[in-house]
Enzyme design. Structure first.
Site, mmCIF file in Angstrom:
data_model
loop_
_atom_site.group_PDB
_atom_site.id
_atom_site.type_symbol
_atom_site.label_atom_id
_atom_site.label_comp_id
_atom_site.label_asym_id
_atom_site.label_seq_id
_atom_site.Cartn_x
_atom_site.Cartn_y
_atom_site.Cartn_z
ATOM 1 N N SER A 164 -8.866 -11.773 0.735
ATOM 2 C CA SER A 164 -7.730 -12.124 -0.110
ATOM 3 C C SER A 164 -8.185 -12.162 -1.564
ATOM 4 O O SER A 164 -9.362 -12.456 -1.836
ATOM 5 C CB SER A 164 -7.183 -13.506 0.287
ATOM 6 O OG SER A 164 -6.211 -13.949 -0.639
ATOM 7 N N TYR B 88 -9.103 -22.066 2.385
ATOM 8 C CA TYR B 88 -8.687 -20.671 2.596
ATOM 9 C C TYR B 88 -9.461 -19.748 1.651
ATOM 10 O O TYR B 88 -10.023 -18.730 2.072
ATOM 11 C CB TYR B 88 -7.184 -20.549 2.368
ATOM 12 C CG TYR B 88 -6.642 -19.138 2.439
ATOM 13 C CD1 TYR B 88 -6.513 -18.490 3.663
ATOM 14 C CD2 TYR B 88 -6.248 -18.458 1.285
ATOM 15 C CE1 TYR B 88 -6.004 -17.191 3.736
ATOM 16 C CE2 TYR B 88 -5.739 -17.174 1.350
ATOM 17 C CZ TYR B 88 -5.617 -16.542 2.578
ATOM 18 O OH TYR B 88 -5.121 -15.256 2.636
#
Length: 268
Positions: free
Chosen positions: A144, A157
């Protein structure tokens, strides 16, 4: 100029294919002639996706919880028995977070790291002997942009996505001379259910769509860009809008400026 690879007849194993990016990637690869191995926890959802793909009879639905090592080993055996080889592995299954650090329980921190880091590592280590035996193939990880930058509400995350990026770099260095290629994809905001399914600090699905996600890149467009890049042999693939790409560029040039930008950004 390097020759672009073809997916025609290739076996492409994609995790987290019941919806979102995984489903979009499965559709794109199937449209280019690949045999898709779909993997997620719910057979009925996988079968819906499989039957929606071009040439559904040549694709395979495999049920497994990515965090259960016994189930992952069994899935690997099923894939080899059915297909005999694996040409691409796309580690896509993931879990996001939307909570401030002081609101996030340690159980939630561990759940994120388990799905987004350890499960990817275990599946890749399980499948790696086949790639080394073949002396061919590509292993890809969906990281990401958050894993390159680190932002509010996404601490564990971002950490997990950054960790899998660096683990993939090490893997690439170790297998580069054995015919195995390693790519990492860094999506920015893509229109999926990721923010609906993202955990809150207590570890429960948040059930709310982010405005940035809602206005993000279409999942099918993401899949087309990603598969094009993988077929060209790209190893570092950023897919997103101008803001995300700017953030990645600034992170390389001046971390100090990046940190100031992030502090001022409304990212929830």
């Amino acid at each position: 100029m390097a020759k672009t690879e073809s997916l025609n007849g290739k076996v492409v194993w994609i995790t987290g294919t019941s919806s979102g990016l995984g489903k979009a990637l499965a559709t794109e690869c199937a449209n280019r002639g690949a045999q898709i191995v779909l993997m997620a926890r719910r057979f009925e959802e996988l079968e819906k996706v499989r039957l929606s793909l071009k040439n559904p009879e040549q694709h395979l639905s495999v049920v497994a919880d990515i965090t259960d090592e016994a189930q992952v080993r069994h899935a690997y055996e099923q894939v080899l028995h059915a297909k005999g080889r694996i040409d691409w592995l796309i580690n896509n299954a993931g879990l996001s977070l939307r909570a401030l650090i002081h609101e996030t329980s340690m159980d939630t921190e561990r759940a994120i790291i388990e799905v987004d880091y350890f499960s990817q590592v275990f599946l890749t280590k399980t499948v790696l002997p086949t790639f080394l035996k073949q002396k061919a193939g590509r292993i890809a990880f969906i990281s990401s942009v958050a894993g390159l930058l680190g932002t509010q509400y996404r601490a564990s995350y971002s950490a997990a996505k950054g960790a899998i990026h660096l683990w993939a770099n090490s893997l690439r260095a170790e297998v580069a001379d054995q015919g195995v290629n390693v790519s990492v994809i860094f999506p920015g905001f893509v229109k999926t259910n990721v923010s609906f399914n993202a955990l809150n600090g207590e570890g429960k699905p948040r059930g709310i769509q982010d405005e940035a996600i809602e206005n993000g890149l279409d999942a099918d467009e993401f899949a087309k860009i990603t598969v094009d890049a993988l077929l060209k042999g790209d190893e570092y693939i950023v897919v997103g809008g101008a803001k995300e790409k700017l953030g990645v560029l600034v992170s390389r040039i001046s971390p100090k400026i990046l940190y100031k930008m992030i502090r001022k950004t409304k990212v929830k």
